[in-house]
Write a protein that holds these residues in place. Structure first.
Motif, PDB file in Angstrom:
ATOM      1  N   ASP A  19       0.830  -1.202   0.000  1.00 34.44           N
ATOM      2  CA  ASP A  19       0.000   0.000   0.000  1.00 34.44           C
ATOM      3  C   ASP A  19       0.866   1.255   0.000  1.00 34.44           C
ATOM      4  O   ASP A  19       0.557   2.238  -0.682  1.00 34.44           O
ATOM      5  N   ALA A  20       1.968   1.225   0.764  1.00 32.73           N
ATOM      6  CA  ALA A  20       2.866   2.381   0.813  1.00 32.73           C
ATOM      7  C   ALA A  20       3.506   2.616  -0.545  1.00 32.73           C
ATOM      8  O   ALA A  20       3.650   3.764  -0.985  1.00 32.73           O
ATOM      9  N   CYS A  21       3.865   1.548  -1.229  1.00 32.90           N
ATOM     10  CA  CYS A  21       4.458   1.665  -2.554  1.00 32.90           C
ATOM     11  C   CYS A  21       3.439   2.226  -3.537  1.00 32.90           C
ATOM     12  O   CYS A  21       3.749   3.128  -4.327  1.00 32.90           O
ATOM     13  N   LEU A  22       2.212   1.722  -3.480  1.00 28.37           N
ATOM     14  CA  LEU A  22       1.168   2.213  -4.373  1.00 28.37           C
ATOM     15  C   LEU A  22       0.928   3.705  -4.142  1.00 28.37           C
ATOM     16  O   LEU A  22       0.807   4.480  -5.093  1.00 28.37           O
ATOM     17  N   ASP A  23       0.897   4.118  -2.881  1.00 28.35           N
ATOM     18  CA  ASP A  23       0.713   5.542  -2.568  1.00 28.35           C
ATOM     19  C   ASP A  23       1.866   6.370  -3.108  1.00 28.35           C
ATOM     20  O   ASP A  23       1.664   7.490  -3.604  1.00 28.35           O
ATOM     21  N   GLU A  24       3.065   5.837  -3.010  1.00 27.11           N
ATOM     22  CA  GLU A  24       4.243   6.556  -3.500  1.00 27.11           C
ATOM     23  C   GLU A  24       4.172   6.747  -5.009  1.00 27.11           C
ATOM     24  O   GLU A  24       4.476   7.833  -5.522  1.00 27.11           O
ATOM     25  N   VAL A  25       3.756   5.715  -5.720  1.00 26.82           N
ATOM     26  CA  VAL A  25       3.652   5.820  -7.179  1.00 26.82           C
ATOM     27  C   VAL A  25       2.544   6.791  -7.568  1.00 26.82           C
ATOM     28  O   VAL A  25       2.717   7.637  -8.452  1.00 26.82           O
ATOM     29  N   LYS A  26       1.397   6.706  -6.906  1.00 34.91           N
ATOM     30  CA  LYS A  26       0.302   7.620  -7.220  1.00 34.91           C
ATOM     31  C   LYS A  26       0.701   9.070  -6.975  1.00 34.91           C
ATOM     32  O   LYS A  26       0.301   9.974  -7.723  1.00 34.91           O
ATOM     33  N   ILE A 124      -3.654   2.690 -11.420  1.00 33.00           N
ATOM     34  CA  ILE A 124      -2.401   1.992 -11.133  1.00 33.00           C
ATOM     35  C   ILE A 124      -2.633   0.735 -10.294  1.00 33.00           C
ATOM     36  O   ILE A 124      -3.324   0.756  -9.278  1.00 33.00           O
ATOM     37  N   THR A 125      -2.037  -0.366 -10.737  1.00 36.13           N
ATOM     38  CA  THR A 125      -2.067  -1.628  -9.998  1.00 36.13           C
ATOM     39  C   THR A 125      -0.676  -2.260 -10.048  1.00 36.13           C
ATOM     40  O   THR A 125       0.196  -1.820 -10.797  1.00 36.13           O
ATOM     41  N   GLU A 126      -0.494  -3.286  -9.248  1.00 36.54           N
ATOM     42  CA  GLU A 126       0.723  -4.107  -9.258  1.00 36.54           C
ATOM     43  C   GLU A 126       1.977  -3.258  -9.026  1.00 36.54           C
ATOM     44  O   GLU A 126       3.040  -3.525  -9.598  1.00 36.54           O
ATOM     45  N   ALA A 127       1.866  -2.245  -8.173  1.00 31.63           N
ATOM     46  CA  ALA A 127       2.997  -1.356  -7.928  1.00 31.63           C
ATOM     47  C   ALA A 127       4.104  -2.070  -7.159  1.00 31.63           C
ATOM     48  O   ALA A 127       3.844  -2.811  -6.207  1.00 31.63           O
ATOM     49  N   ARG A 138      24.827   4.628 -13.505  1.00 33.36           N
ATOM     50  CA  ARG A 138      24.038   5.605 -12.752  1.00 33.36           C
ATOM     51  C   ARG A 138      23.250   4.898 -11.652  1.00 33.36           C
ATOM     52  O   ARG A 138      22.754   3.790 -11.836  1.00 33.36           O
ATOM     53  N   THR A 139      23.120   5.553 -10.520  1.00 34.17           N
ATOM     54  CA  THR A 139      22.280   5.043  -9.445  1.00 34.17           C
ATOM     55  C   THR A 139      20.905   5.684  -9.571  1.00 34.17           C
ATOM     56  O   THR A 139      20.764   6.904  -9.449  1.00 34.17           O
ATOM     57  N   LEU A 140      19.900   4.857  -9.840  1.00 33.67           N
ATOM     58  CA  LEU A 140      18.553   5.343 -10.057  1.00 33.67           C
ATOM     59  C   LEU A 140      17.581   4.573  -9.166  1.00 33.67           C
ATOM     60  O   LEU A 140      17.888   3.481  -8.687  1.00 33.67           O
ATOM     61  N   LEU A 141      16.407   5.146  -8.962  1.00 37.50           N
ATOM     62  CA  LEU A 141      15.333   4.475  -8.227  1.00 37.50           C
ATOM     63  C   LEU A 141      14.390   3.823  -9.232  1.00 37.50           C
ATOM     64  O   LEU A 141      13.948   4.471 -10.173  1.00 37.50           O
ATOM     65  N   ARG A 142      14.087   2.544  -9.016  1.00 35.11           N
ATOM     66  CA  ARG A 142      13.251   1.815  -9.976  1.00 35.11           C
ATOM     67  C   ARG A 142      11.869   1.510  -9.379  1.00 35.11           C
ATOM     68  O   ARG A 142      11.738   1.073  -8.248  1.00 35.11           O
ATOM     69  N   TYR A 143      10.866   1.741 -10.228  1.00 33.32           N
ATOM     70  CA  TYR A 143       9.483   1.432  -9.882  1.00 33.32           C
ATOM     71  C   TYR A 143       8.874   0.646 -11.040  1.00 33.32           C
ATOM     72  O   TYR A 143       9.231   0.855 -12.199  1.00 33.32           O
ATOM     73  N   ALA A 144       7.936  -0.228 -10.725  1.00 39.43           N
ATOM     74  CA  ALA A 144       7.228  -0.976 -11.764  1.00 39.43           C
ATOM     75  C   ALA A 144       5.749  -1.006 -11.397  1.00 39.43           C
ATOM     76  O   ALA A 144       5.386  -1.137 -10.217  1.00 39.43           O
ATOM     77  N   TYR A 145       4.876  -0.855 -12.400  1.00 38.05           N
ATOM     78  CA  TYR A 145       3.444  -0.855 -12.146  1.00 38.05           C
ATOM     79  C   TYR A 145       2.694  -0.958 -13.467  1.00 38.05           C
ATOM     80  O   TYR A 145       3.231  -0.712 -14.541  1.00 38.05           O
TER      81      TYR A 145
END
Length: 211
Positions: A19-26, A124-127, A138-145
């Motif tokens: 849920d925290a990840c989904l909120d972050e992506v939204k 958004i689903t499957e975050a 490069r150091t990057l932050l990765r998200y998938a959804y």
């Protein structure tokens, strides 16, 4: 015994993390200053290309963004198009000269972008938030959804499995990959990956077209 005692705790924590990840992506789409907030955008150049199954890359468009309504798009066939305010212009180079196409953008660019962001966030689903990863040094932050975006009234839509890389220093998009892309005008999933890269170090200035 210890395993059985811990397992319910771990199972209970997993939905909270999700849920925290989904909120972050939204929040990337909805918050002021979020990754996709059009008002917070920094002058940059984006290159969009299709990575084909054989590994070759086909350029779709190169775009220079000065503001949501001040954009030049360069196409592989040598055409350039300028959006200035709500008017479109044709040109033969990044600097024009520009010819009014007579075609107007019927939407306010800022309002349209925010409407699209709201549509995306609602779908958004499957975050998944993977944290820091190394990408070509490069150091990057990765998200998938999974995300689906619809225009007002749902007349047009596009949907894909996104893999998004964020530059932690700027808080802006570095790379976006669209897997299994489907579009209302071509609804079959694509067998290629559409990739967009962003460069915030490009030096340019877009001037108002003469006349």
């Amino acid at each position: 015994m210890r395993i059985f005692l811990l397992s319910p705790v771990l199972l209970a924590a997993t939905p909270l993390l999700a849920d925290a990840c989904l909120d972050e992506v939204k929040a990337m789409y909805l918050e002021d200053g979020g990754v996709f907030d059009p008002a917070f955008d920094i002058q940059h150049q984006e290159v969009t290309f299709n990575r084909m199954p054989d590994g070759t890359e086909q350029i779709v468009v190169t775009a220079r963004w000065q503001a949501p309504d001040q954009v030049i798009s360069a196409f592989p066939d040598g055409r350039f198009m300028l959006l200035w305010g709500q008017d479109f212009y044709d040109g033969s180079s990044w600097d024009g000269p520009w010819t009014d196409t007579g075609s107007d953008n019927p939407y306010d660019a800022m309002e349209f972008a925010r409407d699209m962001n709201a549509s995306s966030a609602a779908s958004i689903t499957e975050a998944r938030c993977d944290g820091e990863v190394e990408v070509e040094g490069r150091t990057l932050l990765r998200y998938a959804y999974r995300v689906r975006t619809e225009t007002a009234g749902g007349q047009s839509w596009w949907e894909s499995d996104q893999v998004l890389y964020i530059d932690p220093e700027t808080g802006r998009m570095a790379i976006n990959e669209e897997h299994n892309l489907m579009e209302s005008w071509a609804p079959e999933p694509k067998d290629y990956v559409r990739v967009t890269t962003a460069d915030y170090g490009t030096d340019f200035a877009i001037a108002a077209p003469e006349g």
